[in-house]
Design a protein around this motif. Sequence first.
Motif, PDB file in Angstrom:
ATOM      1  N   UNK A 147      34.021  45.069  35.358  1.00 27.99           N
ATOM      2  CA  UNK A 147      34.640  46.271  35.929  1.00 27.99           C
ATOM      3  C   UNK A 147      34.767  46.124  37.442  1.00 27.99           C
ATOM      4  N   UNK A 148      33.730  45.608  38.075  1.00 24.10           N
ATOM      5  CA  UNK A 148      33.756  45.432  39.527  1.00 24.10           C
ATOM      6  C   UNK A 148      34.780  44.379  39.936  1.00 24.10           C
ATOM      7  N   UNK A 149      34.911  43.330  39.147  1.00 25.45           N
ATOM      8  CA  UNK A 149      35.866  42.271  39.476  1.00 25.45           C
ATOM      9  C   UNK A 149      37.305  42.758  39.404  1.00 25.45           C
ATOM     10  N   UNK A 150      37.594  43.639  38.454  1.00 22.47           N
ATOM     11  CA  UNK A 150      38.974  44.072  38.282  1.00 22.47           C
ATOM     12  C   UNK A 150      39.850  42.873  37.949  1.00 22.47           C
ATOM     13  N   UNK A 151      40.893  42.696  38.734  1.00 20.70           N
ATOM     14  CA  UNK A 151      41.777  41.557  38.508  1.00 20.70           C
ATOM     15  C   UNK A 151      41.542  40.417  39.464  1.00 20.70           C
ATOM     16  N   UNK A 152      40.473  40.487  40.262  1.00 21.29           N
ATOM     17  CA  UNK A 152      40.206  39.436  41.247  1.00 21.29           C
ATOM     18  C   UNK A 152      39.663  38.183  40.570  1.00 21.29           C
ATOM     19  N   UNK A 153      39.807  37.068  41.255  1.00 21.30           N
ATOM     20  CA  UNK A 153      39.296  35.801  40.734  1.00 21.30           C
ATOM     21  C   UNK A 153      37.773  35.814  40.716  1.00 21.30           C
ATOM     22  N   UNK A 154      37.196  35.289  39.650  1.00 23.54           N
ATOM     23  CA  UNK A 154      35.745  35.306  39.478  1.00 23.54           C
ATOM     24  C   UNK A 154      35.103  34.207  40.326  1.00 23.54           C
ATOM     25  N   UNK A 155      34.228  34.573  41.288  1.00 31.26           N
ATOM     26  CA  UNK A 155      33.579  33.544  42.113  1.00 31.26           C
ATOM     27  C   UNK A 155      32.371  32.906  41.440  1.00 31.26           C
ATOM     28  N   UNK A 156      32.004  33.391  40.253  1.00 28.39           N
ATOM     29  CA  UNK A 156      30.884  32.873  39.468  1.00 28.39           C
ATOM     30  C   UNK A 156      29.523  33.200  40.065  1.00 28.39           C
ATOM     31  N   UNK A 157      29.474  34.054  41.049  1.00 27.77           N
ATOM     32  CA  UNK A 157      28.193  34.526  41.565  1.00 27.77           C
ATOM     33  C   UNK A 157      27.764  35.748  40.761  1.00 27.77           C
ATOM     34  N   UNK A 158      26.459  35.973  40.688  1.00 25.65           N
ATOM     35  CA  UNK A 158      25.955  37.104  39.909  1.00 25.65           C
ATOM     36  C   UNK A 158      26.417  38.421  40.527  1.00 25.65           C
ATOM     37  N   UNK A 159      26.242  38.563  41.828  1.00 24.67           N
ATOM     38  CA  UNK A 159      26.662  39.783  42.511  1.00 24.67           C
ATOM     39  C   UNK A 159      28.087  39.616  43.032  1.00 24.67           C
ATOM     40  N   UNK A 160      28.934  40.584  42.728  1.00 31.58           N
ATOM     41  CA  UNK A 160      30.323  40.546  43.189  1.00 31.58           C
ATOM     42  C   UNK A 160      30.672  41.882  43.836  1.00 31.58           C
ATOM     43  N   UNK A 161      31.656  41.840  44.714  1.00 29.87           N
ATOM     44  CA  UNK A 161      32.121  43.048  45.389  1.00 29.87           C
ATOM     45  C   UNK A 161      32.926  43.923  44.429  1.00 29.87           C
ATOM     46  N   UNK A 162      33.132  45.161  44.834  1.00 30.26           N
ATOM     47  CA  UNK A 162      34.046  46.043  44.108  1.00 30.26           C
ATOM     48  C   UNK A 162      35.460  45.665  44.534  1.00 30.26           C
ATOM     49  N   UNK A 163      36.137  44.914  43.693  1.00 26.99           N
ATOM     50  CA  UNK A 163      37.431  44.352  44.068  1.00 26.99           C
ATOM     51  C   UNK A 163      38.509  45.430  44.128  1.00 26.99           C
ATOM     52  N   UNK A 164      39.405  45.268  45.095  1.00 30.40           N
ATOM     53  CA  UNK A 164      40.580  46.124  45.216  1.00 30.40           C
ATOM     54  C   UNK A 164      41.819  45.286  44.906  1.00 30.40           C
ATOM     55  N   UNK A 165      42.978  45.924  44.956  1.00 29.39           N
ATOM     56  CA  UNK A 165      44.209  45.196  44.661  1.00 29.39           C
ATOM     57  C   UNK A 165      44.448  44.077  45.663  1.00 29.39           C
ATOM     58  N   UNK A 166      43.961  44.279  46.897  1.00 27.65           N
ATOM     59  CA  UNK A 166      44.190  43.282  47.945  1.00 27.65           C
ATOM     60  C   UNK A 166      43.058  42.262  48.051  1.00 27.65           C
ATOM     61  N   UNK A 167      42.021  42.397  47.218  1.00 28.82           N
ATOM     62  CA  UNK A 167      40.874  41.492  47.305  1.00 28.82           C
ATOM     63  C   UNK A 167      41.250  40.099  46.817  1.00 28.82           C
ATOM     64  N   UNK A 168      41.056  39.114  47.684  1.00 26.09           N
ATOM     65  CA  UNK A 168      41.336  37.729  47.314  1.00 26.09           C
ATOM     66  C   UNK A 168      40.079  37.008  46.834  1.00 26.09           C
TER      67      UNK A 168
END
Length: 639
Positions: free
Chosen positions: A520-541
């Motif tokens: 849910x937090x990743x949304x459509x962003x690319x998965x960095x494979x880290x356990x903790x991820x940011x709350x991705x937005x549409x502009x999150x690279x």
Amino acid sequence: MGHAKKKRGPKPKPVVEFPQALEGDWVDPSSFPEALALHMRRHGDSCNHLHRAIIGPRDKTDRKTIQTWVLGTRAPGTIESLAVLERIEHRYRLPAGYFRDKLDRSGRATARRAIPTLCTPERRRLAWHLPGDFAKRPKRERDEILEWVRSVIIAGTTDYRRFQRGATQQRFSLRFPRIDCHDFVPGDVAVAAADPVDENLPGCRDAPLHLQHEVGRLIAFKTSTLAPSGLLRQGMWGEETASQKLEHLGLLFGALRSPLDSEVKGHGVPLDRLCLAMLLFPSVWDWYLQWREDRRGFYTSWEVNMLDFALSLSRDKTGWMRQNPGLAGALQPVDGLISPSEIDEARQDWDALCDRFTIYALNRKKDVQRVAKVHRDPFEPILPILEAASPVGEYRKITEEILDRMPNARRHPKSAAEAVRAFLMLRFGLHLGLRQKNLRQLRFCVRGGRHSTEKQLEMLKCGELRWNDLSGGWEVFIPAVAFKNASSSFFSRKPYRLLLPDLGRLYEFIDIYLQRDRQILLGGAEDPRTFFVKSAKLTTKNAAYSQLGFYDAWRLTIQRYGIYNPYTGQGAIKGLLPHGPHNVRDVLATHVLKKTGSYEQAGYAIQDSPEIVAKHYGRFLPHDKSAMAAVVLNLAWES
């Protein structure tokens, strides 16, 4: 004159302030829609009649809103809606807060009318921490609340935080955009032409290309696996250290570049005259050290560390600048700092220049050390925790506060995911005692998956959360090379391995996070494979946390859940101030010291040596030591 036409149908039911309950005994429902429907039915109210009874002519709530509340399709979420709930509670003679306590947690601040004196970003920050009746309170009290929230929760009230807040508003550092500390190629620096800039304007600027090229060569020298051919080197830098040195050089050269009449009050050195060879002239350092003292009011260990850095560059045989006399070619006269005759001497005898600077820097370092003060007390934000009998138990209250205020995952999936992430951040910090870098870069392997080998993790220089079938639990595995103090006696070149305890619903939320919330937090962003991820937005690279991003996420958690707010009654700990993840290491070390008195065991908790714990982490005061000894001595009187 004709008579007014009567309305057809039954007469409307008369409105009374306190309708009589039609039913006696009742079972209290757990959900808000069921509770509202029950009490409306008990008192014979329809949505229309309840609306007529409690809504005034200036209110914006219509009858359909009440109907959606009963059906459960919507829920009160604004200050005005919550005020309507209070009227319903009053009408049905229910306890204050009866309906509000049954509302699902949304994980968002309650919507309220805009406060005219605040800008939009500040309104968003403050909204979390204002009481529901803020608008109804007297102006004096509203101002008092705003001042408290700004100073304690948002900014933090320590002297260092006040200085830092003012200092960060003055942007003057030079940037090195063409240098990648992770994988630097020196030839990349001098490809493109520099963009034209007005040197007299304040603010951050890109360093001139020739300076970027020099600094790039230095970074490559200190970060390469092997020292470049023909050069000698003492030690090497990791990625984090290289980034830090790059930042410090940017601040130094930015101060030199800044105009004298600007807010920064720099020296006004033209950009094209900045070069690394300037760092071998005592006059440059005398100006910079004095500038630092004027800016802060006293010297700190920061100036000592900068002199150490310069000494390493001029060191005999292994100093990078000493081994590169060609750097003198970039020197140009600078009024008040470097004269033409000094440049001629430097070009004629580079080693003599390095020797003179080494003697100067060693003596100046001793002078600064003698008068240096500590500006930032790392324990100050968490003093209420460190002074508790059980520091870890006290910090644990923050995680329990997160669980108590956990949003409903069905209605508010993203807010719930963010709360679970905050809970796991703090729990992992309390169990592992890792530095921010190791926690931020921690990878994961799902149950039943194929985990990374030690060699793979060594290449990545990070750890992994994995399921251990033999132990039947979640295990954190980190190779020694991933740690800042990899050469410490704690590791002896062996990997770090710890089985997380299945306590306080930790395993439950690890599974929930990996199965539901992380995606849910990743949304459509690319998965960095880290356990903790940011709350991705549409502009999150990139959904991976940066160093600053992870610090801000931790600090935000403390602001929302950790600091007790006397005006809202929320928050876990009175007197706590905003802080970052590194403070958890202080909590763990102090807890072990209070329980055992052993600096060695405290070092085990944070993967460090007893000497480092005694110097930087443990807050073990004389009265703590005396009390521990007294427990043993008092046993003699009990026999």
